[in-house]
Each structure stands twice: as C-alpha cells, then as structure tokens.
Design a protein around this motif. Structure first.
Motif, PDB file in Angstrom:
ATOM      1  N   PHE A  41      12.965  58.290 -50.003  1.00  0.00           N
ATOM      2  CA  PHE A  41      11.541  57.920 -49.953  1.00  0.00           C
ATOM      3  C   PHE A  41      11.083  57.364 -51.304  1.00  0.00           C
ATOM      4  N   TYR A  42      11.426  58.076 -52.396  1.00  0.00           N
ATOM      5  CA  TYR A  42      10.964  57.614 -53.698  1.00  0.00           C
ATOM      6  C   TYR A  42      11.714  56.364 -54.163  1.00  0.00           C
ATOM      7  N   TYR A  43      12.957  56.234 -53.786  1.00  0.00           N
ATOM      8  CA  TYR A  43      13.657  54.982 -54.099  1.00  0.00           C
ATOM      9  C   TYR A  43      12.955  53.812 -53.420  1.00  0.00           C
ATOM     10  N   GLU A  44      12.633  53.974 -52.145  1.00  0.00           N
ATOM     11  CA  GLU A  44      11.980  52.890 -51.402  1.00  0.00           C
ATOM     12  C   GLU A  44      10.605  52.568 -51.982  1.00  0.00           C
ATOM     13  N   GLN A  45       9.855  53.610 -52.378  1.00  0.00           N
ATOM     14  CA  GLN A  45       8.504  53.389 -52.904  1.00  0.00           C
ATOM     15  C   GLN A  45       8.541  52.770 -54.309  1.00  0.00           C
ATOM     16  N   LEU A  46       9.420  53.313 -55.166  1.00  0.00           N
ATOM     17  CA  LEU A  46       9.381  52.908 -56.569  1.00  0.00           C
ATOM     18  C   LEU A  46      10.084  51.588 -56.817  1.00  0.00           C
TER      19      LEU A  46
END
Length: 432
Positions: free
Chosen positions: A425-430
C-alpha cells in the motif's frame, strides 16, 4: 557487521522493498544493497569493497548493525527510558461516568453523578506534588460523556493551566466525546482551555449509526454529530473521527465515507481512524459474537484506507504507517494515570469505574503507587515468541490489558497480519 533482526526484504513485481521495524525506514533497494545482505549472510562481507555511501545509509536505517549490538537489550533500554520518564505527566480524567448515549458495545456501567469538589482539589494537589519536575503535562478528558460536566472541565482546566504557566510546563489537552452537546460556546471553551483535539465516533450512515450509538432520549444523533464535526473543523480544532467496526457494520464503511465526502467535510483536515469492537468487560459481553478477530480486522484495514484516500481525505496518508512503540499506553507508563469521578486511579481505560480494578485513590495519597500499579508498570512485554518476532519494536506484545488475559502473555497487533499488504500500500502511494 550483521543484519538487523528487524530487517525485512520483500518483492513487489520486479522491485525489492526494504523495511526495518526498529527504525521504520522503508526503501526500494537495488542489487548493491542486496549483495551486502547476501555477503553478510554468507560470511564474506568486506566493507572495504563496498561503496561508503551505501554502507552509511544501511547503518543509518538500521539495516545492518555492529556485531556486538544487542537489539533486544536496546529495546529494553529505550522502553525503560520512556517508561520511567518523570518529566512528562499524562492524565486521563473522567469528570463523570454518566452518558447521554447507550452505545451497544460500551464497556462502562454508567453511574450518575459528577466529580466532587474534594476530588477536583485532590487532582490539582496531585499535580502540584509533581509539577516541579515536569516539562510536559497532557490531559485527556474522558467519560462517560465528559461534556455533561463542562463546569468541572472548565474549573480544573483553569487551575491546571495556571499551574503550568507558573512552572513553565508545556500543557496540552484533548477530549473523547460523542460530540452531541457541542455548540459555539463549547468551542469557545475549547479554545480558552487549550482543548485542541477531539475524538468523535460515527459507526455508519444515519440508520446504522443511530441503531448502534443510541441516545438516551431515543433521538437521532447522526446529523447533529456531522454538523458539529464541520463546526469544529471550521474553528481549527483537530478532529479524529473513529469508526468502530464489527460484523454488523463493516459493509457500511464505504457508504459513510462517500457521504462525508459529499458533505464536503474538510477532506484535507479530517483524520479518520478505525477501531475493532471488542468485548472487554461484562458490560459489553452481548456483542462478543459479532466482533471481528484481530486477523479479520487487519485484513480489512488497508482496504478501508484505500477508500479513505480515494474519497480525498488526504491527511490520512501516513496514519497507519508503523512507528517504533517501546511502550504501549497508559498501562505501562509510570507517570500516567486514569482518574474516575470518585478519585480512584486506574492503569487502563477499560477498567475505569470498576473499583475492584483500581490501583489506589487520589484522595489517599499513601496508596500511590500501590502494588497493583507497580505490577502494571513493571509488566514484562518481551515474552515468548515476541522476542523473536520481526514486529516487536512496533507492537511490544500488544494491548497490555488483553495480553494479561492470554496464557502466553501477549496479544498480537494487526501489523502481524497485514504487514505485506501495508508495505504494498505504501509503495503504491509513495511512488506517486
């Protein structure tokens, strides 16, 4: 050099993601990083042959550590530094346990009456005995519904803020409220008495919310609360909106978020959190069969936050990103207390109003600290499988109250079950 026991590598497509739960550093890493890891694992590490900048970054993020560094000992040290820090005092004060709601999952027995003048004076006296060594004092107003006793909050706030000014102590306060009684005068009081943050609960759209969080009078509360959230945000008071979920309302989350977005409810300001309904006391045992397991809750959480961000609530981007968490809550901080209207002291919010679980009285200063109080603070949180868990620094054995009920002495947090999804999730967001 050796690898940190908290270094985790994970594949995402053709990328390799790195996370360390001691530093909570997160990065996409390349072949040179992976070669250092491989060399250490195979016993052929030679720092003289590796780019100095890369080694510096890997040490700074705790990916690799010195051979003689014991991370468990460091956690114990860091935990004790914060646990026994007497320069900060945290008080959760319930001026009343009475409430104008009868929520179906409430863990409290609502007792009529408010904090007497004697107990109020004892609270101020309790702070006075500690004020000389304090740098920070934080208060959370709790209940019942604390706004049923606004005059007590005003009186105590005046006294405590004055004490802090006289002694150059940083003061902050927050409140947990159902928000039904908020009006313009209440907001003016919040500003005067430095109540800058409020936690409010909505459990679905109007019909579902009103069936779960019932007013004593039987009136609908949903739109009153929504409008009061708007008024608070308009006045720059931080609002944390909590959505308590179980099997009965989990399908309502999307509809509620959509409604709030359509209401233009300050998407850039509103913080949204989720809570797992739990049967923590006899008062709420009736909901036990509808509660989600920690694993079920964890598996839902990332999807919820995809929706939260999708509806434009931008302030929530980093809200579930892990943080080192060497102490868990009021339960295991030496200088943190929960005080009920009769002056009884507790180490857990779940215990408030249950005299048999109190650990002293603010009226009888000689009872503090009691043996039970010390037992709570001294509770060992690195037990059993926790010592070998990748997530120890961000979990520390989970909720202490729940952990004491388990045979193995710990209660795993949701990160154990949703870590892979969280990192994705954070890879996709950041990466955006």
């Amino acid at each position: 050099m050796k690898l940190s026991r908290y270094t985790i590598l994970k594949n995402y497509g053709d990328k390799t993601l790195f996370f360390n739960s001691m530093s909570c550093a997160f990065a996409i890493v390349d072949d040179s990083f992976k070669k250092v890891v491989s060399d250490i694992e195979n016993g052929i590490y030679d720092e003289s042959k590796i780019d100095a900048k890369l080694i510096k970054q890997m040490k700074r993020t705790n990916a690799i550590i010195n051979d003689d560094f014991d991370e468990i000992e460091y956690i114990k040290y860091a935990r004790n530094l914060s646990k026994y820090d007497m320069t900060s005092l945290g008080l959760t004060i319930a001026p009343t346990l009475d409430c104008n709601f009868r929520c179906i999952y409430c863990f409290e027995n609502h007792i009529h009456g408010s904090m007497s003048s004697e107990v109020q004076n004892a609270v101020v006296g309790f702070i006075k005995t500690r004020i000389q060594r304090l740098k920070n004092l934080s208060i959370c107003w709790f209940g019942g519904e604390p706004l049923l006793s606004k005059s007590i909050i005003k009186h105590l706030s005046e006294k405590i803020i004055s004490l802090c000014k006289e002694n150059n102590v940083n003061y902050s306060s927050s409140i947990i409220s159902n928000a039904y009684l908020i009006d313009e005068n209440t907001i003016a009081d919040f500003k005067q008495f430095k109540i800058n943050d409020i936690q409010i609960t909505l459990d679905g759209t109007e019909k579902v919310h009103d069936s779960r969080r019932k007013t004593v009078s039987g009136k609908s509360s949903f739109w009153t609360i929504v409008n009061n959230i708007k008024m608070l945000l308009e006045n720059n008071i931080d609002v944390s909106l909590r959505i308590n979920i179980d099997n009965n309302n989990i399908s309502e989350v999307d509809d509620l978020l959509k409604l709030l977005a359509e209401e233009s409810i300050f998407q850039e300001q509103l913080v949204i959190t989720f809570g797992k309904v739990s049967a923590v006391s006899e008062a709420c045992k009736s909901v036990e069969s509808e509660c989600l397991s920690t694993e079920q809750y964890a598996n839902s959480l990332i999807g919820f936050y995809r929706k939260v961000l999708g509806y434009g609530f931008k302030k929530n981007l980093m809200i579930i990103y892990p943080k080192p968490h060497f102490n868990f809550c009021t339960y295991d901080y030496a200088n943190s207390y929960v005080i009920d209207p009769l002056g009884y002291i507790y180490k857990c919010w779940n215990h408030i109003g249950q005299k048999e679980k109190s650990c002293g009285s603010i009226i009888d200063k000689h009872q503090i600290p009691s043996m039970f109080f010390m037992k709570c603070v001294n509770r060992e949180s690195i037990v059993g499988e926790c010592a070998n868990c990748h997530f120890l620094p961000i979990c520390m054995g989970g909720c202490p109250d729940e952990a004491t009920k388990q045979k193995d002495g710990h209660s795993c947090e949701s990160i154990k079950y949703n870590f892979d999804n969280m990192l994705d999730f954070y890879y996709e967001q950041l990466k955006k």
